[in-house]
Design a protein around this motif. Sequence first.
Motif: not given
Length: 249
Positions: A66-79, A205-214
């Motif tokens: 859900p968006f409300v959870k995603k918006q709180l994760v890795n915010i500085e990396e996304k900026r 456009v993707v932060d580093s936490s998304k790697f090594n997942h499928t």
Amino acid sequence: MKSKRQQYILSRVAEFSEVTIEMLAEELSVSEMTVRRDLKELEENEQVIRTSNAILLKDSFLNEVPFVKKQLVNIEEKRLIAKKALEFIHPDETILLDAGTTTLEICKRLKSVDFKVRIVTNDIKAAAELIDSQHEVIILGGQVQTNVGSMYGAQTVDMLNSIKVSVSFVGTQAIDVYEGIYAPTIEKAKVKRLMVECGQTSYLVVDSSKFNHTAFAKICDLNDFTGIITDDSLDEEIRESLQSATTVI
């Protein structure tokens, strides 16, 4: 190379959960201690769970968040990613922004630039963010995904099939360095694939936490993108592997 070993381990565990350390060491031609170190790192990264008699994947196949959870994760990396992305946007261009919290950060930065662009998006939150901006905003039609805010469906696909843009910025929540980019549903994968094809250039456009997942449905391969814009925390071995397929920014 460590990243290839660990990817091999994840692949073997995915197909056969009773794989042992001894088996992995023999197949990889390394010591059991090396395999144990790799497993410890994969555990610390929350990719596997070791029990007394098995190695199990943890959150390897991702579902929609859900968006409300995603918006709180890795915010500085996304900026940071949004700041880099802005370098590829030029006056009077038409750009396409995929739905997501990283692309929303691009929207926030676009509000303060001293030039105008046309922005096409399938994200109702991104469109709302830009209501008071100087830019022309076009929102793709379709059905709104509950708790996420993205548009999908036949209308979305029809619009994407009929447009061409200067640059597309596409997000994802799952990347396998060797297999490609994934989405949680077939419908979402189709929309994102068309977004890549719409752009004269296209950037993941993707932060580093998304790697090594499928995830369930494949979007495309890494080399389908002009480049990947990510943060500075990306593992150096992963970065080197990516460089053989596309440009890492």
